[in-house]
Structures are given as structure tokens and as C-alpha cells.
Design an enzyme around this catalytic site. Sequence first.
Site: not given
Ligand SMILES: Cc1ncc(COP(=O)(O)O)c(C=O)c1O
Length: 330
Positions: A73, A175, A209
Site C-alpha cells: 500500500r 495514504k 468512509e
Molecule cells: C482514511 C482511512 N481509512 C481507513 C483506514 C483503515 O485502514 P487500516 O485498516 O489499514 O488501518 C485508515 C487508517 O489507517 C484511514 O486513515
Amino acid sequence: MKPFGTEFCDHIAIATYADGAWSAPSIEPLAPLPMHPASHVFHYASTCFEGFKAYRWADGKGRIFRLPDHVARMQRSAASLRLPIPDADLLAGMVVDVVHKNIDDIPEPPASLYLRPTLIGTVQNIGAAAAPSPEATLFVLCSPVGDYFAGGAAALKLLVEDQKARTTEQLGSTKTGGNYAAALGPTLDAKEKYGVDQVLFCPNGDVQETGAANFLLISDDEIITKSLDTTFLHGMTRDSILKLGAELGYTISERPFTVDELLEKVKTYEACLSGTAATLSPVGALVYHGKEIPVRDGQPGPNRKKLQTALQNIQYGLEPDTHGWLTEVS
Ligand SMILES: Cc1ncc(COP(=O)(O)O)c(C=O)c1O
């Protein structure tokens, strides 16, 4: 234990990129980074990061959850920002080495060691708004973190925002810091105005989200969540819960769904936020157009608990890791 993300281990892993190549990574004492004020990241937000955890097992060794997937990722994030892409072996090796170095700082479950690889553009150029940074620094910071649910899993209240997006479509699954900056203002405004904990971003009615977690609807036999596209972050917790849910007999419905369907479904479905920090957080109420709508009876439900336990049992070494999700560090 200090609040999440405010305590750090004594060592970081670090590597730099220049002249088309990565330096050999090293483990260094935690210290401020010397940065030129013209560094690309300060002006044009050339930065991306990851967040995942290492757990201490009863055998005293560490186990990193889904390391290759988080590395992949981060490579996708780097690519989308046109930053130098760290080799998978380089980044995974840095994470393993820094966890090894800090192994005595991994707390006992349910606490863990939160891992934060970060990549920043460091070329010294304030005229590079439309040019990528050919120089970069990559580091892995480690932070012991406590039990997110200490004091009980209180149900969250979310504002359903049906106009604004969390960020732009082209960076939704990257991210990168700018996405959090974009969500911050609307989230603080919503907290102040409606007393909510988070905003569920649903631009044009498309349920996406929150600022830092994915969103799932769960009944006794079905898990519904938005199918992957570029508008939101592809959470590893979401993916793990879907895989475990399928094995536990839930029908997995990965598809787009609207605010109208959401409001109908929460009469009978549990709602949860999924993410590394909190695993699965229960949602007890939604606020939509100024009106508060309970999720079922407003209390955390049994399916959230069941799925969360299935995930944590693997992370804590109480059930076999049949998916090969854990990387051992001794
Ligand atoms: C915007 C966002 N969505 C979803 C997630 C959940 O991702 P993960 O399950 O990989 O931590 C995160 C956390 O890192 C996030 O910052």
C-alpha cells in the site's frame, strides 16, 4: 500509557534516496531530522505513510500484522505522489529491523507497537509545484500504544455528510497527509455543531468512509461495505474482517450503497468503523440533516464483537494464523 501516538521508541530505521538509488538503511537513535526549509514536502505535501502494528506473543517474540500488504500500500501511495518508490524488500527489512531493535518496547496485548513508515520528498526546490521530488527520506517510527477500548467500547456518533468528500478522488486511496488536512476542518466543525465523534463522508449520497476509518454494516449473516475504488483508503482491517467474516459464514456484499439505504439498514444492521487503531469500533447513532438516528438500539452489537475477537485472536496468537498474515520478529 500515554495517549495514542505520543510515546516513541528510542530507535528509528532510516534510508534516503538520491541520484536514482536508495542508501543502505540504518537504525539510528530517535532524533530530530535536519531538514532544509526549501524541502519539497514542506511546500508541496510530498508525503505518504503507513500505520500498522506488531504484537507481543506469550513466547516473547514480536508478530507484525500484514507487513507485505502495508508495504504494497505504501508503494502505491508513493507511486501516486510520484515519490521514489521504496523496494518492498528494503521497506519490509527496515520495519523488521526496527521492531527487532525495539522488541523490548512491544507491550503485552491488548496493547501493541504501532509502526509508522513515512516517506517525504526532500529536494530543495520551492519552484517545484508541478515537479516531483527526486530526493526523499524514508523512516520507520515506532510507538507503543495502549488498548483503544480501555474503559469499554463506547458506541460512536457519526455525522452523515452527503455533500462534501473526505478528499479528492485521485488521492482517496493514497495514504497522504493532505487527505487528513482536507477532512480536519469539516470534522472539527461537525464535532462542534452536532457533538459527533466523526464524519461519515458520503459525497452525492455515496457512503465512503470517515476521516481515518472504513465503514461497515453488519447483520447476523451479512457484511456490507463499499467496493474498492479510488475514492477511499483500502483498509487492511476491512480486508481482514471481510476474509474472516466469509469464513464465519457471513455473506460479503462489497458494493456501493447510498445514504438512503444506510438509513434503512441501520434499523436492523450494526454499524462499525474499521481501522488498525480501533479494529472495529461500534457506531451507535447517525446524525443526518440535523436529526439523530439510532443504529438499532444504539448499543454495540454481538456481530462486531464476534468479528473483532476472531481478528484479535490471530493477532495475539490465540488462534492459528491460517492466512499467513503475521511476520515473526525475535
Ligand atoms: C482514511 C482511512 N481509512 C481507513 C483506514 C483503515 O485502514 P487500516 O485498516 O489499514 O488501518 C485508515 C487508517 O489507517 C484511514 O486513515
